[in-house]
Motif scaffolding. Structure first.
Motif, PDB file in Angstrom:
ATOM      1  N   LEU A  48       1.101  -1.318  -0.030  1.00 36.76           N
ATOM      2  CA  LEU A  48       0.072  -0.120   0.037  1.00 36.76           C
ATOM      3  C   LEU A  48       0.874   1.217   0.011  1.00 36.76           C
ATOM      4  CD1 LEU A  48      -2.707   1.545   0.167  1.00 36.76           C
ATOM      5  CD2 LEU A  48      -2.630   1.165   2.768  1.00 36.76           C
ATOM      6  N   LEU A  49       0.694   2.074  -1.022  1.00 34.02           N
ATOM      7  CA  LEU A  49       1.624   3.376  -1.220  1.00 34.02           C
ATOM      8  C   LEU A  49       0.810   4.403  -0.860  1.00 34.02           C
ATOM      9  CD1 LEU A  49       2.908   2.626  -4.502  1.00 34.02           C
ATOM     10  CD2 LEU A  49       4.481   2.299  -2.476  1.00 34.02           C
ATOM     11  N   ILE A  50       1.287   5.480   0.252  1.00 34.45           N
ATOM     12  CA  ILE A  50       0.403   6.573   0.373  1.00 34.45           C
ATOM     13  C   ILE A  50       1.188   7.796   0.107  1.00 34.45           C
ATOM     14  CG2 ILE A  50      -1.077   7.795   2.270  1.00 34.45           C
ATOM     15  CD1 ILE A  50      -1.447   5.004   3.623  1.00 34.45           C
ATOM     16  N   ALA A  51       0.853   8.317  -0.746  1.00 34.45           N
ATOM     17  CA  ALA A  51       1.862   9.436  -1.547  1.00 34.45           C
ATOM     18  C   ALA A  51       1.287  10.967  -0.937  1.00 34.45           C
ATOM     19  CB  ALA A  51       1.691   9.534  -3.044  1.00 34.45           C
ATOM     20  N   SER A  83       5.018  11.602   3.769  1.00 39.94           N
ATOM     21  CA  SER A  83       4.387  12.815   4.300  1.00 39.94           C
ATOM     22  C   SER A  83       4.282  13.990   3.241  1.00 39.94           C
ATOM     23  CB  SER A  83       5.109  13.361   5.446  1.00 39.94           C
ATOM     24  OG  SER A  83       6.397  13.851   5.561  1.00 39.94           O
ATOM     25  N   GLY A  84       3.454  14.927   3.153  1.00 43.12           N
ATOM     26  CA  GLY A  84       2.841  15.745   2.310  1.00 43.12           C
ATOM     27  C   GLY A  84       3.096  17.413   2.724  1.00 43.12           C
ATOM     28  N   PRO A 108      11.215   8.957   6.528  1.00 44.91           N
ATOM     29  CA  PRO A 108      11.742  10.513   7.196  1.00 44.91           C
ATOM     30  C   PRO A 108      11.732  11.430   6.531  1.00 44.91           C
ATOM     31  CG  PRO A 108      13.575   8.895   6.847  1.00 44.91           C
ATOM     32  CD  PRO A 108      12.527   8.221   6.383  1.00 44.91           C
ATOM     33  N   SER A 109      11.499  12.925   7.107  1.00 43.85           N
ATOM     34  CA  SER A 109      11.281  13.876   6.356  1.00 43.85           C
ATOM     35  C   SER A 109      12.765  14.817   5.825  1.00 43.85           C
ATOM     36  CB  SER A 109      10.257  14.891   7.182  1.00 43.85           C
ATOM     37  OG  SER A 109      10.705  15.202   8.282  1.00 43.85           O
ATOM     38  N   TYR A 129       7.860  15.750   3.389  1.00 45.19           N
ATOM     39  CA  TYR A 129       7.949  17.041   3.477  1.00 45.19           C
ATOM     40  C   TYR A 129       8.312  17.204   4.937  1.00 45.19           C
ATOM     41  CZ  TYR A 129       6.178  18.664  -0.922  1.00 45.19           C
ATOM     42  OH  TYR A 129       5.702  18.784  -2.293  1.00 45.19           O
ATOM     43  N   ALA A 130       9.020  18.208   5.279  1.00 44.35           N
ATOM     44  CA  ALA A 130       9.247  18.667   6.586  1.00 44.35           C
ATOM     45  C   ALA A 130       8.815  20.161   6.890  1.00 44.35           C
ATOM     46  CB  ALA A 130      10.799  18.604   7.074  1.00 44.35           C
ATOM     47  N   LYS A 131       8.293  20.878   5.839  1.00 51.65           N
ATOM     48  CA  LYS A 131       7.732  21.905   5.758  1.00 51.65           C
ATOM     49  C   LYS A 131       6.588  22.140   4.588  1.00 51.65           C
ATOM     50  CE  LYS A 131      11.660  23.544   2.904  1.00 51.65           C
ATOM     51  NZ  LYS A 131      12.664  24.336   2.719  1.00 51.65           N
TER      52      LYS A 131
END
Length: 354
Positions: A48-51, A83-84, A108-109, A129-131
């Protein structure tokens, strides 16, 4: 290797909060995500890919536990999460250190990372994403992470403020599949090789059409993907053509018949087109009590409207169009009248789109 690709779930979002049906939307988004998990089990999915944007906010540890509990229901499926733009995770935060109990990897972001899944010989590479924004062409600089394995790029963005890229450059990298998020409607970018999954459940009126997930399989012969609808509700535009010879009751009945066929789960914008009487009394209260209608857009043209439009648009494109039609004496009067009003309506709508 069989996979499901989703993105932009936006758990905990509250779309349409100002409407009666809005109170149900957060739960419906959650239940549609659970239907994706059910599909993974039913279809014997490996990955399962969660983009990106699984959450509508930067997740707390409690939010991650909430999702982890749901992913524990997966019988054999591994999960990789990116994470987006909206659910970015700041490095060093409590959320960044969360350890999943389910078979899940959260990339990891703020750096490119490879997640190699040994049991299915698959390497998923991505940059979380980290921001909220990254204007650099980060995705174009990412290469497949493991030779001899199935290589998938998990990405999020695509406009100038969110990891812009050119599809030709990503295609040249040689990934078996590029799973994208950020655009909330499904878009097949490159046949069987690159796609935006869109939101499983639509989140706003501009996201018309059906929503769901990408189902894919990668074999020695290549990658093949199909799109599967799954949303509980869809946003739909319904066009009603008005006619001065029709009564308001007849028009209302016509609209009700259309809505009855489409169902009362969907969320509608009603667009009134064509010609109307100046004194038409069009009451939609009965329909609004039975169906989810967020907007009624009246684009009809009455006799008084036509007179005013002629006066107000003498010096622009519409004025030129009116003079051209008025001067077409070889056209039958009824046809000329219809052509004039249809053209005026089209120009009004074009102005609205701009």
């Amino acid at each position: 290797m069989k996979f499901i690709h989703i993105a932009d779930v936006h758990l905990f979002a509250t779309p349409d909060a100002e409407f009666d049906w809005g109170e149900h939307r957060p739960k419906e988004i959650e239940e549609t995500f659970e239907k994706v998990i059910d599909a993974c089990n039913e279809k014997d999915i490996d990955l399962l890919l969660i983009a990106g944007n699984l959450f509508d906010r930067s997740p707390s540890v409690e939010d991650l536990i909430f999702v982890d509990d749901k992913l524990m229901r997966l019988e054999k499926t591994r999960t990789v999460i990116l994470s987006g733009t909206d659910d970015y995770i700041v490095p060093g935060s409590d959320s960044s250190a969360y350890k999943f109990r389910s078979k899940t990897v959260l990339l990891p972001s703020d750096k490119t990372t490879n997640a190699y899944l040994r049991g299915i010989n698959t390497c998923v590479t991505g940059f979380s994403y980290a921001k909220p924004e990254y204007r650099e062409h980060i995705l174009e600089d990412i290469d497949p992470g493991r030779e001899g394995a199935i290589n998938i790029l998990l990405g999020h963005g695509g406009d100038r403020n969110h990891m812009p890229f050119k599809k030709e450059k990503l295609a040249a990298k040689g990934f078996d599949y590029v799973a994208m998020g950020y655009i909330r409607r499904p878009v097949h970018i490159l046949k069987n090789r690159m796609a935006y999954a869109g939101s499983p459940e639509p989140l706003g009126p501009k996201e018309t059409g059906r929503h769901g997930y990408v189902l894919g399989e990668i074999t020695d012969e290549g990658t093949k993907i199909t799109w599967c609808p799954i949303a509980y509700r869809n946003y739909m535009d319904i066009s009603i053509t008005m006619n001065p010879n029709l009564s308001a009751e007849e028009i209302t009945k016509n609209l009700e018949e259309k809505l009855l066929k489409l169902g009362n789960n969907n969320i509608y914008r009603i667009v009134l087109r064509g010609f109307s009487k100046n004194n038409v009394d069009f009451d939609l209260s009965r329909i609004k009590n039975r169906y989810n209608i967020y907007e009624v857009l009246n684009m009809t043209i009455s006799d008084d409207d036509e007179k005013m439009l002629r006066i107000e648009n003498e010096t622009n494109m519409m004025g030129s169009f009116i003079r051209e039609i008025d001067g077409s004496y070889t056209i039958d009067e009824r046809i000329r009248s219809k052509a004039l009003r249809y053209g005026m309506e089209a120009l009004i709508m074009a102005g609205e789109e701009r």
